[in-house]
Design an enzyme around this catalytic site. Structure first.
Site, PDB file in Angstrom:
ATOM      1  N   SER A  16       1.797  10.368   2.367  1.00 29.53           N
ATOM      2  CA  SER A  16       0.988  11.569   2.565  1.00 29.53           C
ATOM      3  C   SER A  16       0.484  11.630   4.000  1.00 29.53           C
ATOM      4  CB  SER A  16      -0.205  11.574   1.609  1.00 29.53           C
ATOM      5  OG  SER A  16       0.256  11.443   0.286  1.00 29.53           O
ATOM      6  N   HIS A  28       6.294  10.506  -4.528  1.00 28.47           N
ATOM      7  CA  HIS A  28       5.505  10.697  -5.750  1.00 28.47           C
ATOM      8  C   HIS A  28       6.397  11.275  -6.864  1.00 28.47           C
ATOM      9  CE1 HIS A  28       2.146  11.253  -2.661  1.00 28.47           C
ATOM     10  NE2 HIS A  28       1.695  10.264  -3.400  1.00 28.47           N
TER      11      HIS A  28
HETATM   12  P1  AMP Z   1      -0.989   7.800  -3.197  1.00 28.35           P
HETATM   13  O1  AMP Z   1      -1.046   9.258  -3.492  1.00 28.35           O
HETATM   14  O2  AMP Z   1      -0.658   7.480  -1.781  1.00 28.35           O
HETATM   15  O3  AMP Z   1      -2.194   7.058  -3.734  1.00 28.35           O
HETATM   16  O4  AMP Z   1       0.248   7.246  -4.032  1.00 28.35           O
HETATM   17  C1  AMP Z   1       0.345   7.434  -5.420  1.00 28.35           C
HETATM   18  C2  AMP Z   1       1.461   6.567  -5.932  1.00 28.35           C
HETATM   19  O5  AMP Z   1       2.691   6.962  -5.317  1.00 28.35           O
HETATM   20  C3  AMP Z   1       1.248   5.080  -5.619  1.00 28.35           C
HETATM   21  O6  AMP Z   1       1.660   4.316  -6.744  1.00 28.35           O
HETATM   22  C4  AMP Z   1       2.161   4.874  -4.424  1.00 28.35           C
HETATM   23  O7  AMP Z   1       2.615   3.538  -4.295  1.00 28.35           O
HETATM   24  C5  AMP Z   1       3.315   5.806  -4.749  1.00 28.35           C
HETATM   25  N1  AMP Z   1       4.057   6.172  -3.544  1.00 28.35           N
HETATM   26  C6  AMP Z   1       3.539   6.623  -2.369  1.00 28.35           C
HETATM   27  N2  AMP Z   1       4.532   6.780  -1.464  1.00 28.35           N
HETATM   28  C7  AMP Z   1       5.679   6.406  -2.064  1.00 28.35           C
HETATM   29  C8  AMP Z   1       7.051   6.326  -1.657  1.00 28.35           C
HETATM   30  N3  AMP Z   1       7.446   6.665  -0.433  1.00 28.35           N
HETATM   31  N4  AMP Z   1       7.967   5.890  -2.559  1.00 28.35           N
HETATM   32  C9  AMP Z   1       7.582   5.534  -3.820  1.00 28.35           C
HETATM   33  N5  AMP Z   1       6.315   5.596  -4.266  1.00 28.35           N
HETATM   34  C10 AMP Z   1       5.381   6.016  -3.407  1.00 28.35           C
END
Ligand code: AMP
Length: 268
Positions: free
Chosen positions: A173, A22
């Site tokens: 997460s 993130h």
């Molecule tokens: P989330 O909190 O899982 O909904 O993710 C929020 C944003 O962070 C989304 O655009 C995800 O694709 C991105 N994201 C989650 N994990 C990663 C990662 N390991 N590398 C890059 N972006 C990520």
């Protein structure tokens, strides 16, 4: 103030339980914009499984501290009632050409409807110039590209590469809920993606995928799907030629934790 002086706003929506992946989105936004806004909202409408929603990690205090340290200018942490008020937002129909019916869409009914709903509402409230998304959720960013094209042509999308641990595990997460043993098991997803990638192009994708599924199962993971999709249309391919640009996508369970990962071919 930022807008009044012609500055641009970068927006990084998240569901919290933040990690370096993130933060890499926050850093990308900070490089390219005058103002970076993060948001934390565990969106109930995109969970097709009640238990998954109930168990989703919530660490707001640590999250806001991480955002502060990363230099994020502000964070928006709305209540559910702000995003879903009594008089709900009207969400226009988005033409997805079946992109929500494969892979994640096939196994998580209603998931993308919930994602489109929350991102539409967040974009209406925030009105950013640039939306930052992770390649980690490949199908999500492909579908949200259509939302921007059809409803928010003034907003640019920037997709940030997947941030991995040194061993290759894609940060997520949900990794917080993995045991040490499951973390080792989960590495097989990364290795399998590399192996598939090394065998492309190919006339016989199904043979490659059957073997990969077996390899994942042998490590104790329970693969839900392994697919090769066209990067733009998300059509599932049974052969890959030199001219194709594809995403290799995997969803697999380590115990009860569902993990997803992907790699792009020809280059990541
Ligand atoms: P989330 O909190 O899982 O909904 O993710 C929020 C944003 O962070 C989304 O655009 C995800 O694709 C991105 N994201 C989650 N994990 C990663 C990662 N390991 N590398 C890059 N972006 C990520």
């Amino acid at each position: 103030m930022c807008r009044a002086t012609g500055g641009t706003v970068g927006f990084v929506p998240t569901m919290g339980a933040l990690h370096e992946g993130h933060i890499s989105l926050i850093e990308a936004s900070k490089k390219e914009n005058h103002f970076t806004l993060g948001s934390i909202f565990v969106n109930p409408t995109q969970f097709n499984n009640k238990e998954d929603l109930a168990k989703y990690p919530r660490t707001e205090v640590e999250d806001t501290e991480m955002l502060r340290k990363a230099g994020c200018d502000a964070v928006f942490i709305p209540y559910v009632s702000e995003i879903y008020p009594e008089k709900p937002y009207h969400i226009p129909e988005i033409d997805l050409n079946g992109m929500d019916e494969v892979m994640e869409g096939a196994f998580r009914p209603g998931h993308f409807k919930g994602v489109l709903q929350v991102v539409y509402i967040l974009l209406k409230i925030v009105e950013p110039d640039v939306l930052y998304l992770g390649q980690k959720d490949f199908q999500q960013q492909a579908i949200l590209r259509l939302l921007l094209d059809q409803q928010f042509p003034q907003i640019r999308m920037n997709t940030v590469p997947t941030y991995r641990s040194e061993s290759g595990l894609a940060l997520s997460s949900r990794n917080r809920r993995l045991t040490e043993e499951q973390k080792v098991q989960a590495l097989a997803i990364y290795k399998t993606l590399l192996e598939i990638k090394s065998q492309l192009p190919s006339n016989n994708v199904s043979e490659i995928l059957t073997q990969s599924k077996e390899n994942l199962e042998n490590t104790g993971l329970k693969p839900e799907y392994i697919s090769i999709a066209d990067q733009k249309t998300l059509s599932i391919l049974d052969k890959v030629t030199e001219n194709d640009r594809v995403a290799i996508c995997i969803a697999a369970f380590a115990g009860e934790i569902r993990l997803i990962d992907n790699m792009l071919w020809p280059e990541d």
